[in-house]
Scaffold this motif. Structure first.
Motif, PDB file in Angstrom:
ATOM      1  N   VAL A  76       0.853  -1.185   0.000  1.00 23.21           N
ATOM      2  CA  VAL A  76       0.000   0.000   0.000  1.00 23.21           C
ATOM      3  C   VAL A  76       0.891   1.237   0.000  1.00 23.21           C
ATOM      4  O   VAL A  76       1.767   1.368   0.864  1.00 23.21           O
ATOM      5  CB  VAL A  76      -0.920   0.014   1.240  1.00 23.21           C
ATOM      6  N   LYS A  77       0.651   2.135  -0.957  1.00 20.64           N
ATOM      7  CA  LYS A  77       1.441   3.374  -1.034  1.00 20.64           C
ATOM      8  C   LYS A  77       0.943   4.365   0.009  1.00 20.64           C
ATOM      9  O   LYS A  77      -0.261   4.537   0.199  1.00 20.64           O
ATOM     10  CB  LYS A  77       1.342   3.993  -2.420  1.00 20.64           C
ATOM     11  N   SER A  78       1.856   5.029   0.669  1.00 20.53           N
ATOM     12  CA  SER A  78       1.513   6.023   1.669  1.00 20.53           C
ATOM     13  C   SER A  78       0.741   7.178   1.043  1.00 20.53           C
ATOM     14  O   SER A  78       1.095   7.661  -0.031  1.00 20.53           O
ATOM     15  CB  SER A  78       2.790   6.574   2.320  1.00 20.53           C
ATOM     16  N   SER A  79      -0.288   7.626   1.726  1.00 23.09           N
ATOM     17  CA  SER A  79      -1.055   8.783   1.242  1.00 23.09           C
ATOM     18  C   SER A  79      -0.231  10.063   1.375  1.00 23.09           C
ATOM     19  O   SER A  79      -0.587  11.092   0.814  1.00 23.09           O
ATOM     20  CB  SER A  79      -2.363   8.915   2.022  1.00 23.09           C
ATOM     21  N   TYR A  80       0.873  10.001   2.101  1.00 20.48           N
ATOM     22  CA  TYR A  80       1.743  11.167   2.269  1.00 20.48           C
ATOM     23  C   TYR A  80       2.897  11.180   1.280  1.00 20.48           C
ATOM     24  O   TYR A  80       3.737  12.060   1.326  1.00 20.48           O
ATOM     25  CB  TYR A  80       2.294  11.225   3.695  1.00 20.48           C
ATOM     26  N   SER A  81       2.956  10.211   0.388  1.00 22.59           N
ATOM     27  CA  SER A  81       4.022  10.180  -0.604  1.00 22.59           C
ATOM     28  C   SER A  81       3.906  11.407  -1.499  1.00 22.59           C
ATOM     29  O   SER A  81       2.805  11.856  -1.804  1.00 22.59           O
ATOM     30  CB  SER A  81       3.942   8.912  -1.458  1.00 22.59           C
ATOM     31  N   GLY A  82       5.042  11.921  -1.911  1.00 26.00           N
ATOM     32  CA  GLY A  82       5.063  13.126  -2.742  1.00 26.00           C
ATOM     33  C   GLY A  82       4.349  12.936  -4.059  1.00 26.00           C
ATOM     34  O   GLY A  82       4.395  11.861  -4.657  1.00 26.00           O
ATOM     35  N   GLY A  83       3.677  13.963  -4.532  1.00 27.60           N
ATOM     36  CA  GLY A  83       2.943  13.912  -5.784  1.00 27.60           C
ATOM     37  C   GLY A  83       3.843  13.796  -7.002  1.00 27.60           C
ATOM     38  O   GLY A  83       3.404  13.401  -8.068  1.00 27.60           O
ATOM     39  N   SER A  84       5.108  14.139  -6.846  1.00 28.43           N
ATOM     40  CA  SER A  84       6.015  14.100  -7.992  1.00 28.43           C
ATOM     41  C   SER A  84       6.446  12.682  -8.337  1.00 28.43           C
ATOM     42  O   SER A  84       7.043  12.459  -9.374  1.00 28.43           O
ATOM     43  CB  SER A  84       7.257  14.935  -7.687  1.00 28.43           C
ATOM     44  N   GLY A  85       6.162  11.736  -7.468  1.00 26.77           N
ATOM     45  CA  GLY A  85       6.560  10.355  -7.725  1.00 26.77           C
ATOM     46  C   GLY A  85       7.985  10.045  -7.315  1.00 26.77           C
ATOM     47  O   GLY A  85       8.471   8.948  -7.535  1.00 26.77           O
ATOM     48  N   THR A  86       8.666  11.001  -6.714  1.00 30.31           N
ATOM     49  CA  THR A  86      10.050  10.760  -6.309  1.00 30.31           C
ATOM     50  C   THR A  86      10.181  10.385  -4.840  1.00 30.31           C
ATOM     51  O   THR A  86      11.260  10.040  -4.400  1.00 30.31           O
ATOM     52  CB  THR A  86      10.923  12.005  -6.581  1.00 30.31           C
ATOM     53  N   GLU A  87       9.100  10.465  -4.097  1.00 32.58           N
ATOM     54  CA  GLU A  87       9.144  10.174  -2.658  1.00 32.58           C
ATOM     55  C   GLU A  87       8.044   9.190  -2.301  1.00 32.58           C
ATOM     56  O   GLU A  87       7.131   9.502  -1.553  1.00 32.58           O
ATOM     57  CB  GLU A  87       8.966  11.464  -1.860  1.00 32.58           C
ATOM     58  N   CYS A  88       8.105   8.007  -2.852  1.00 30.75           N
ATOM     59  CA  CYS A  88       7.029   7.037  -2.672  1.00 30.75           C
ATOM     60  C   CYS A  88       7.440   5.889  -1.760  1.00 30.75           C
ATOM     61  O   CYS A  88       8.393   5.174  -2.048  1.00 30.75           O
ATOM     62  CB  CYS A  88       6.604   6.484  -4.023  1.00 30.75           C
ATOM     63  N   VAL A  89       6.692   5.733  -0.698  1.00 29.73           N
ATOM     64  CA  VAL A  89       6.933   4.660   0.261  1.00 29.73           C
ATOM     65  C   VAL A  89       5.714   3.760   0.269  1.00 29.73           C
ATOM     66  O   VAL A  89       4.580   4.232   0.236  1.00 29.73           O
ATOM     67  CB  VAL A  89       7.180   5.235   1.676  1.00 29.73           C
ATOM     68  N   GLU A  90       5.956   2.455   0.306  1.00 28.62           N
ATOM     69  CA  GLU A  90       4.875   1.488   0.414  1.00 28.62           C
ATOM     70  C   GLU A  90       5.114   0.610   1.630  1.00 28.62           C
ATOM     71  O   GLU A  90       6.258   0.342   1.990  1.00 28.62           O
ATOM     72  CB  GLU A  90       4.822   0.600  -0.826  1.00 28.62           C
ATOM     73  N   THR A  91       4.018   0.164   2.237  1.00 28.40           N
ATOM     74  CA  THR A  91       4.110  -0.762   3.358  1.00 28.40           C
ATOM     75  C   THR A  91       3.264  -1.992   3.069  1.00 28.40           C
ATOM     76  O   THR A  91       2.340  -1.946   2.254  1.00 28.40           O
ATOM     77  CB  THR A  91       3.621  -0.121   4.677  1.00 28.40           C
ATOM     78  N   ALA A  92       3.593  -3.074   3.743  1.00 20.57           N
ATOM     79  CA  ALA A  92       2.820  -4.310   3.636  1.00 20.57           C
ATOM     80  C   ALA A  92       2.800  -4.975   5.001  1.00 20.57           C
ATOM     81  O   ALA A  92       3.821  -5.021   5.697  1.00 20.57           O
ATOM     82  CB  ALA A  92       3.437  -5.247   2.607  1.00 20.57           C
ATOM     83  N   ARG A  93       1.654  -5.474   5.384  1.00 15.74           N
ATOM     84  CA  ARG A  93       1.545  -6.218   6.638  1.00 15.74           C
ATOM     85  C   ARG A  93       1.932  -7.657   6.382  1.00 15.74           C
ATOM     86  O   ARG A  93       1.378  -8.326   5.514  1.00 15.74           O
ATOM     87  CB  ARG A  93       0.129  -6.146   7.184  1.00 15.74           C
ATOM     88  N   LEU A  94       2.881  -8.121   7.141  1.00 14.91           N
ATOM     89  CA  LEU A  94       3.295  -9.520   7.095  1.00 14.91           C
ATOM     90  C   LEU A  94       2.711 -10.199   8.323  1.00 14.91           C
ATOM     91  O   LEU A  94       1.992  -9.575   9.094  1.00 14.91           O
ATOM     92  CB  LEU A  94       4.816  -9.612   7.055  1.00 14.91           C
ATOM     93  N   ALA A  95       3.029 -11.436   8.546  1.00 16.41           N
ATOM     94  CA  ALA A  95       2.448 -12.185   9.666  1.00 16.41           C
ATOM     95  C   ALA A  95       2.572 -11.437  10.997  1.00 16.41           C
ATOM     96  O   ALA A  95       1.589 -11.223  11.684  1.00 16.41           O
ATOM     97  CB  ALA A  95       3.089 -13.556   9.755  1.00 16.41           C
TER      98      ALA A  95
END
Length: 63
Positions: free
Chosen positions: A9-28
């Motif tokens: 899931v991409k963070s809703s706070y990631s930069g709009g320019s596409g250069t500051e994109c963080v994603e997270t995933a829930r593991l076990a």
């Protein structure tokens, strides 16, 4: 564990320019974090407690 098939899931706070994109995933019992521009690269993961503490600290900082 094969982490290629988890739901990232991409963070809703990631930069709009596409250069500051963080994603997270829930593991076990952990939360994984990766750079969305490089999904094939290694990711880092944190215990549930550590991730919760990090998110709580971010929310406190935003106040």
């Amino acid at each position: 564990m094969d982490h290629r098939n988890v739901r990232w899931v991409k963070s809703s706070y990631s930069g709009g320019s596409g250069t500051e994109c963080v994603e997270t995933a829930r593991l076990a019992s952990r939360t994984a974090v990766r750079d969305s521009k490089r999904p094939g690269e290694p990711h880092i993961s944190f215990s549930a407690a550590t991730w919760a503490e990090f998110v709580h600290a971010l929310k406190d900082e935003a106040l």
